[in-house]
Design a protein around this motif. Structure first.
Motif, mmCIF file in Angstrom:
data_model
loop_
_atom_site.group_PDB
_atom_site.id
_atom_site.type_symbol
_atom_site.label_atom_id
_atom_site.label_comp_id
_atom_site.label_asym_id
_atom_site.label_seq_id
_atom_site.Cartn_x
_atom_site.Cartn_y
_atom_site.Cartn_z
ATOM 1 N N ARG A 154 -4.902 9.931 -7.765
ATOM 2 C CA ARG A 154 -5.140 10.398 -9.137
ATOM 3 C C ARG A 154 -3.955 11.225 -9.641
ATOM 4 N NH1 ARG A 154 -9.854 13.163 -8.273
ATOM 5 N NH2 ARG A 154 -10.872 11.141 -8.084
ATOM 6 N N VAL A 155 -3.457 12.113 -8.791
ATOM 7 C CA VAL A 155 -2.342 12.979 -9.202
ATOM 8 C C VAL A 155 -1.038 12.178 -9.293
ATOM 9 C CG1 VAL A 155 -0.968 15.007 -8.583
ATOM 10 C CG2 VAL A 155 -3.461 15.047 -8.296
ATOM 11 N N LYS A 156 -0.819 11.315 -8.316
ATOM 12 C CA LYS A 156 0.405 10.492 -8.346
ATOM 13 C C LYS A 156 0.406 9.594 -9.583
ATOM 14 C CE LYS A 156 3.336 7.525 -5.424
ATOM 15 N NZ LYS A 156 4.512 8.394 -5.232
ATOM 16 N N GLY A 157 -0.774 9.132 -9.983
ATOM 17 C CA GLY A 157 -0.900 8.301 -11.171
ATOM 18 C C GLY A 157 -0.933 9.102 -12.461
ATOM 19 N N GLU A 158 -0.740 10.420 -12.341
ATOM 20 C CA GLU A 158 -0.662 11.333 -13.485
ATOM 21 C C GLU A 158 -1.935 11.336 -14.319
ATOM 22 O OE1 GLU A 158 3.149 10.578 -15.353
ATOM 23 O OE2 GLU A 158 4.172 11.654 -13.732
ATOM 24 N N ARG A 159 -3.059 11.203 -13.629
ATOM 25 C CA ARG A 159 -4.354 11.325 -14.294
ATOM 26 C C ARG A 159 -5.015 12.654 -13.977
ATOM 27 N NH1 ARG A 159 -4.348 5.696 -12.959
ATOM 28 N NH2 ARG A 159 -5.434 6.056 -10.995
ATOM 29 N N ALA A 160 -4.326 13.489 -13.191
ATOM 30 C CA ALA A 160 -4.832 14.837 -12.890
ATOM 31 C C ALA A 160 -3.645 15.727 -12.544
ATOM 32 C CB ALA A 160 -5.830 14.796 -11.735
ATOM 33 N N ALA A 161 -3.863 17.041 -12.667
ATOM 34 C CA ALA A 161 -2.797 17.996 -12.353
ATOM 35 C C ALA A 161 -2.659 18.156 -10.836
ATOM 36 C CB ALA A 161 -3.106 19.340 -12.992
ATOM 37 N N ALA A 162 -1.525 18.702 -10.428
ATOM 38 C CA ALA A 162 -1.230 18.870 -8.999
ATOM 39 C C ALA A 162 -2.303 19.702 -8.296
ATOM 40 C CB ALA A 162 0.139 19.510 -8.825
ATOM 41 N N SER A 163 -2.919 20.599 -9.043
ATOM 42 C CA SER A 163 -3.934 21.465 -8.429
ATOM 43 C C SER A 163 -5.141 20.670 -7.933
ATOM 44 C CB SER A 163 -4.384 22.529 -9.439
ATOM 45 O OG SER A 163 -4.922 21.893 -10.590
ATOM 46 N N ALA A 164 -5.302 19.436 -8.441
ATOM 47 C CA ALA A 164 -6.431 18.599 -8.015
ATOM 48 C C ALA A 164 -6.188 17.946 -6.652
ATOM 49 C CB ALA A 164 -6.709 17.523 -9.064
ATOM 50 N N LEU A 165 -4.985 18.131 -6.112
ATOM 51 C CA LEU A 165 -4.699 17.542 -4.798
ATOM 52 C C LEU A 165 -5.568 18.189 -3.717
ATOM 53 C CD1 LEU A 165 -0.802 17.308 -4.870
ATOM 54 C CD2 LEU A 165 -2.395 15.382 -4.630
ATOM 55 N N PRO A 166 -5.932 17.429 -2.680
ATOM 56 C CA PRO A 166 -6.693 18.020 -1.571
ATOM 57 C C PRO A 166 -5.863 19.068 -0.846
ATOM 58 C CG PRO A 166 -5.926 15.817 -1.002
ATOM 59 C CD PRO A 166 -5.630 16.010 -2.462
ATOM 60 N N GLN A 167 -6.558 20.087 -0.340
ATOM 61 C CA GLN A 167 -5.878 21.174 0.386
ATOM 62 C C GLN A 167 -5.619 20.714 1.827
ATOM 63 O OE1 GLN A 167 -3.818 23.817 0.361
ATOM 64 N NE2 GLN A 167 -5.221 25.082 -0.828
ATOM 65 N N VAL A 168 -4.576 19.909 1.974
ATOM 66 C CA VAL A 168 -4.209 19.387 3.291
ATOM 67 C C VAL A 168 -3.132 20.285 3.875
ATOM 68 C CG1 VAL A 168 -3.287 17.378 4.521
ATOM 69 C CG2 VAL A 168 -4.740 17.056 2.522
ATOM 70 N N PHE A 169 -3.149 20.499 5.182
ATOM 71 C CA PHE A 169 -2.062 21.255 5.793
ATOM 72 C C PHE A 169 -1.712 20.685 7.165
ATOM 73 C CE2 PHE A 169 -4.113 23.786 9.158
ATOM 74 C CZ PHE A 169 -5.456 23.653 8.828
ATOM 75 N N GLY A 170 -0.490 20.978 7.583
ATOM 76 C CA GLY A 170 -0.052 20.664 8.935
ATOM 77 C C GLY A 170 0.225 21.983 9.650
ATOM 78 N N ALA A 171 -0.084 22.042 10.925
ATOM 79 C CA ALA A 171 0.212 23.254 11.697
ATOM 80 C C ALA A 171 1.590 23.093 12.343
ATOM 81 C CB ALA A 171 -0.847 23.472 12.765
ATOM 82 N N ALA A 172 2.510 24.003 11.994
ATOM 83 C CA ALA A 172 3.840 23.972 12.601
ATOM 84 C C ALA A 172 3.730 24.299 14.086
ATOM 85 C CB ALA A 172 4.756 24.975 11.906
ATOM 86 N N GLN A 173 4.582 23.667 14.871
ATOM 87 C CA GLN A 173 4.534 23.874 16.320
ATOM 88 C C GLN A 173 4.811 25.337 16.686
ATOM 89 O OE1 GLN A 173 7.303 20.878 17.739
ATOM 90 N NE2 GLN A 173 6.080 19.238 16.840
ATOM 91 N N GLU A 174 5.724 25.961 15.951
ATOM 92 C CA GLU A 174 6.080 27.347 16.277
ATOM 93 C C GLU A 174 4.873 28.268 16.073
ATOM 94 O OE1 GLU A 174 7.652 25.294 14.279
ATOM 95 O OE2 GLU A 174 9.727 25.099 14.938
ATOM 96 N N GLY A 175 4.131 28.041 14.986
ATOM 97 C CA GLY A 175 2.943 28.849 14.734
ATOM 98 C C GLY A 175 1.812 28.496 15.686
ATOM 99 N N ALA A 176 1.671 27.208 15.963
ATOM 100 C CA ALA A 176 0.606 26.756 16.864
ATOM 101 C C ALA A 176 0.807 27.326 18.268
ATOM 102 C CB ALA A 176 0.564 25.230 16.908
#
Lengths: 345, 345
Positions: free
Chosen positions: A140-162
């Motif tokens: 939806r966001v890539k197709g410009e039908r919604a603002a960036a804030s509508a993106l899912p809250q996805v994250f990756g854990a950095a190895q240094e922090g993990a």
């Protein structure tokens, strides 16, 4: 140091053998495994309609997809008898791979528990691994039908922090003395980590009702959770105690608040299990304290809850990823023994 | 119609038994399975540094993650002998689950081939399932550090469109006469589908060099691909023929162009396998034609390539998901027999 580690390893293994009340401890080096049945299936899931499935001409933008289903892979040993199944639930940023072959190539708990005569079920949390996430927010966001804030809250854990979170040491790349995670195989371990959609999920996490459905389908199962999923078995019991034969919560990110309703835990065998160096960790020490308060509150309400520090039962040096530590088989044998003693058949 | 389907099923099963040259066909209803070794690991992968891993306070925004690794789960039967392993490679919008227990609860090809005495390796394509994708593009855009166009080209396949692509029928919800996919279990099948990051991957797909690495590690393997991954074994052979003992491409989305370099295929046993209703499908009919031209070109260059329509060997009604069709065990037995005849030990 290597010699000390080897000595400690042998010591731990022999203790584990003593702790088990039924059947011998399973050694690292094993013979053929006889399976009566194995396979995989999904639990839960719901159909949704989306108009944002694809921006590609080869795939339609609109239609139905199924989300919130939970992937489950299982093995039932030939000699299962009446032993209750175990359900293994992984933690943050990981998948069911957590419980399979270790990064340094040793048997995982998924197989160890089968060798102990217990059916095992390994899940991928919803929206993780083989359990589908919903791509609509991204499309939806890539197709410009919604603002960036509508993106899912996805994250990756950095190895240094993990590194710090998994308590390999106080901070990357320092190592706690005697810490038992096989760091020589860390590159293979980091490959286990996947993007985490937890914060893009509804509350309670759809994994929780799916676990309830699975436990009821199995007509009695021990739910073994880890870290981020540590609280899931308790949340599952709050939905319904049906099908829950016991709870093992390994280094939970959170225990239920001691002031919350303890009635779901009455009569239930509960183990909250911790590795080493917990008091040294600003992230983990407060969680340990709150879990201790929960265990006391649960027992006042009639639960059969225990909190065990692996140091106190002969397994020093355990990291947060203790099911993959060098002494993981010994710890697993100890845990299988605990379940055999505490969970009625 | 149900009676005709049942008759066809029995007919197919008996033919499959005849087609096998070594060992009896494995029936649906089986006894205990003896495994000499099982587990999982990753192949490939590279470390990247990202400043866009997380917008959450609990997880650092910057650090190292590993991407492009390929998850592999394997089982080695007790009686493997010298039979070459099989590597199962799933297609679009799916994971390694494709080859496991069918939606209607029957044994998958992952187990069937183990029961036929062959080590099996089931992969998740890179950036799919238990093989990590890179979340940076999503985090970067959500954090407003990049425009929406920087989002990865992720898509989900709608069930209505997939119905036609998988040739359950000419269009949703029509069904081809005699089509053998167990539609009564379609809800369980749709749960297998996951968002597809294929178009967000570099070219060649990192799955391809990972397959080459796996084939060499196994010192000779039969690569069995499906649909979107149909061309991967050919691309792998173009990188290096080392470790490739044979190629089975099931309903490939594309075959190599007949005008391309055929030298990698010289001497190689190759099977391009098709189900039913292909000529009726505007999507699949042209692909079939191009694959036929490829097979002819490969054979002129010394390959041992065959194109087989399952209708011609006694298995009418096969859908695109033929490893899950009602006659999947019979088809799998036929395929195992083909490999036993064509791939030297």
């Amino acid at each position: 140091m290597a010699r000390l580690t080897a000595i400690l390893g042998v010591f731990a293994l022999s203790l584990a053998g003593c702790a088990s009340t039924s059947g011998p401890a399973i050694p690292d080096d094993t013979g053929p495994l006889v399976i009566s049945k194995q396979g995989s299936f999904f639990v839960g899931g719901r159909d949704i309609h989306s108009n944002d499935l694809s921006l590609l001409p080869a795939y339609a933008p609109s239609g139905t997809i199924t989300v919130d289903q939970m992937y489950v892979r299982y093995q039932i040993p030939a000699d299962a008898g009446k032993k209750k199944p175990v359900v293994f639930i992984h933690g943050c940023c990981l998948t069911g791979k957590t419980w399979e072959e270790t990064p340094d190539g040793r048997m995982g708990w998924d197989e160890l528990f089968v060798r102990r005569g217990r059916p095992t079920y390994v899940i991928d949390q919803t929206a993780r691994g083989r359990s589908a996430a919903d791509p609509s927010g991204i499309v939806r966001v890539k197709g410009e039908r919604a603002a960036a804030s509508a993106l899912p809250q996805v994250f990756g854990a950095a190895q240094e922090g993990a590194w710090t979170i998994f308590r390999f040491g106080p901070e990357y790349p320092k190592v706690y003395p005697g810490m038992q995670f096989p760091l020589e195989a860390q590159a293979e371990f980091w490959k286990q980590m996947v993007p985490d959609w937890l914060n893009a999920q509804p509350t309670p996490n759809p994994t929780v009702p799916a676990l309830s459905q699975l436990a009821q389908k199995l007509n009695g199962a021990v739910l073994v959770s880890h870290s981020q999923s540590g609280i899931y078995p308790f949340q599952t019991a709050t939905l319904s105690t049906r099908g829950i034969a016991g709870i093992v919560s390994i280094e939970p990110g959170a225990c239920p608040a001691p002031t919350s309703d303890m009635r779901p835990y009455a009569g239930l065998p509960i183990l909250v299990l911790w590795g080493d160096y917990v008091e040294l960790s600003p992230r983990w020490a407060p969680r340990l304290k709150l879990c201790r308060e929960f265990v006391e509150a649960a027992n006042r309400a009639g639960a059969r809850a225990e909190m065990v520090m692996l140091n106190d039962v002969g397994f020093p040096g355990a990291s947060h990823m203790l099911m993959q530590d060098r002494h993981s088989i010994a710890i697993g044998n100890w845990l299988a023994g605990w379940i055999e003693r505490k969970v009625p058949q």
